[in-house]
Design an enzyme around this catalytic site. Structure first.
Site, PDB file in Angstrom:
ATOM      1  N   ARG A   1       0.855  -1.189   0.000  1.00  0.00           N
ATOM      2  CA  ARG A   1       0.000   0.000   0.000  1.00  0.00           C
ATOM      3  C   ARG A   1       0.885   1.231   0.000  1.00  0.00           C
ATOM      4  O   ARG A   1       1.916   1.258   0.694  1.00  0.00           O
ATOM      5  CB  ARG A   1      -0.894   0.063   1.252  1.00  0.00           C
ATOM      6  CG  ARG A   1      -1.782  -1.112   1.471  1.00  0.00           C
ATOM      7  CD  ARG A   1      -2.815  -1.307   0.403  1.00  0.00           C
ATOM      8  NE  ARG A   1      -3.731  -0.184   0.238  1.00  0.00           N
ATOM      9  CZ  ARG A   1      -4.593  -0.066  -0.773  1.00  0.00           C
ATOM     10  NH1 ARG A   1      -4.624  -1.003  -1.715  1.00  0.00           N
ATOM     11  NH2 ARG A   1      -5.390   0.953  -0.860  1.00  0.00           N
TER      12      ARG A   1
ATOM     13  N   HIS B   1      13.549  -2.993  -0.926  1.00  0.00           N
ATOM     14  CA  HIS B   1      13.096  -2.923  -2.313  1.00  0.00           C
ATOM     15  C   HIS B   1      14.042  -3.773  -3.173  1.00  0.00           C
ATOM     16  O   HIS B   1      15.257  -3.699  -3.023  1.00  0.00           O
ATOM     17  CB  HIS B   1      13.108  -1.465  -2.793  1.00  0.00           C
ATOM     18  CG  HIS B   1      12.653  -1.329  -4.214  1.00  0.00           C
ATOM     19  ND1 HIS B   1      11.325  -1.427  -4.563  1.00  0.00           N
ATOM     20  CD2 HIS B   1      13.334  -1.121  -5.353  1.00  0.00           C
ATOM     21  CE1 HIS B   1      11.217  -1.296  -5.872  1.00  0.00           C
ATOM     22  NE2 HIS B   1      12.418  -1.103  -6.385  1.00  0.00           N
TER      23      HIS B   1
HETATM   24  C1  GRF Z   1      10.351  -8.466  -1.639  1.00  0.00           C
HETATM   25  O1  GRF Z   1      10.939  -8.705  -2.893  1.00  0.00           O
HETATM   26  C2  GRF Z   1      10.615  -7.061  -1.195  1.00  0.00           C
HETATM   27  O2  GRF Z   1      11.840  -6.559  -1.634  1.00  0.00           O
HETATM   28  C3  GRF Z   1       9.480  -6.307  -1.846  1.00  0.00           C
HETATM   29  O3  GRF Z   1       8.373  -7.169  -1.755  1.00  0.00           O
HETATM   30  C4  GRF Z   1       8.825  -8.519  -1.709  1.00  0.00           C
HETATM   31  C5  GRF Z   1       8.233  -9.114  -0.489  1.00  0.00           C
HETATM   32  O4  GRF Z   1       8.520 -10.483  -0.374  1.00  0.00           O
HETATM   33  N1  GRF Z   1       9.274  -5.016  -1.206  1.00  0.00           N
HETATM   34  P1  GRF Z   1       8.254 -11.251   0.976  1.00  0.00           P
HETATM   35  O5  GRF Z   1       6.770 -11.090   1.300  1.00  0.00           O
HETATM   36  O6  GRF Z   1       9.119 -10.669   2.031  1.00  0.00           O
HETATM   37  O7  GRF Z   1       8.592 -12.676   0.690  1.00  0.00           O
END
Ligand code: GRF
Length: 217
Positions: free
Chosen positions: A93, A111
């Site tokens: 979000r 990220h």
């Molecule tokens: C990860 O790739 C993170 O970098 C991005 O969203 C994804 C989340 O994956 N912001 P998870 O739910 O932690 O497995």
């Protein structure tokens, strides 16, 4: 030792959450997770938190008339739990300027790219389309613009000639799981500090440069 109180915000599978849970399981780690909050009822990460004995809450954005009341409910839940640092871990979000301002320098995100390259979605497919030789991930303090803010830590991973978005994502994700807990540790110990719009990390040594494809190969 008093441990920094973390609130982790998730929307989905929660593998970065699991990496934080694993790090916090070490009594010597300087932070603990006091609340895992999801905006999606039944998000898989909630089960992982419950299994680890961590308090969970669901604040379903669909139950709110807009972003402001939703974000206010997030802050209320985080503050009721005494959260000192908010960790976004796959939280899908956009947050309001009010929320981001309230938690300024106490709100971090992970990220899957080497920011400021490839903010937003589909980072791996975009990186492959550009033919980059390194991809990676970034942990940063959050500002109002999406995927922008002072960078705490990055990991670079090599891109293979035959990578697909999926194989590259898997390689980057392994690094995500290493650097997210490390970024939390640097903040909790006071080694990482925001000065202006940059983060100073005390006592960090410079790693060696790497070349991909390797020279002379
Ligand atoms: C990860 O790739 C993170 O970098 C991005 O969203 C994804 C989340 O994956 N912001 P998870 O739910 O932690 O497995």
């Amino acid at each position: 030792m008093s441990r920094l109180r973390l609130g982790v915000l998730i929307s989905g599978r929660g593998t970065n959450l699991q990496a934080l849970i694993d790090a916090c399981a070490d009594p010597g780690f300087p932070a603990e997770i006091v609340l895992v909050l999801a905006n999606v009822p039944g998000a898989a990460g909630l089960d992982a938190a419950s299994r680890a004995g961590i308090a969970t809450a669901t604040v379903d954005h669909k139950a709110f008339s807009g972003r402001e009341p939703f974000d206010a409910a997030l802050t209320e839940a985080l503050e009721a739990a005494g959260v000192e640092l908010v960790c976004l871990a796959g939280f899908m979000r956009l947050l309001t300027p009010g929320f981001v301002g309230h938690w300024r320098d106490r709100l971090i995100n992970i990220h899957p790219s080497l920011l400021p390259a490839y903010p937003g979605l589909d980072t791996h497919a975009r990186a492959l389309a550009d033919g980059v030789r390194f991809a990676g991930c970034t942990v940063h303090f959050v500002r109002t613009e999406c995927d922008v803010g002072p960078i705490i830590l990055q990991a670079a991973v090599p891109v293979a000639a035959d990578d697909t978005p999926e194989t590259l994502a898997a390689r980057v994700l392994e690094s995500e799981h290493r650097i997210y807990p490390e970024a939390v540790r640097l903040i909790a110990t006071g080694q990482a500090k925001v000065t202006g719009e940059r983060v100073a990390v005390a006592g960090a040594a410079l790693p060696a440069a790497t070349v991909n494809p390797p020279l002379g190969g």
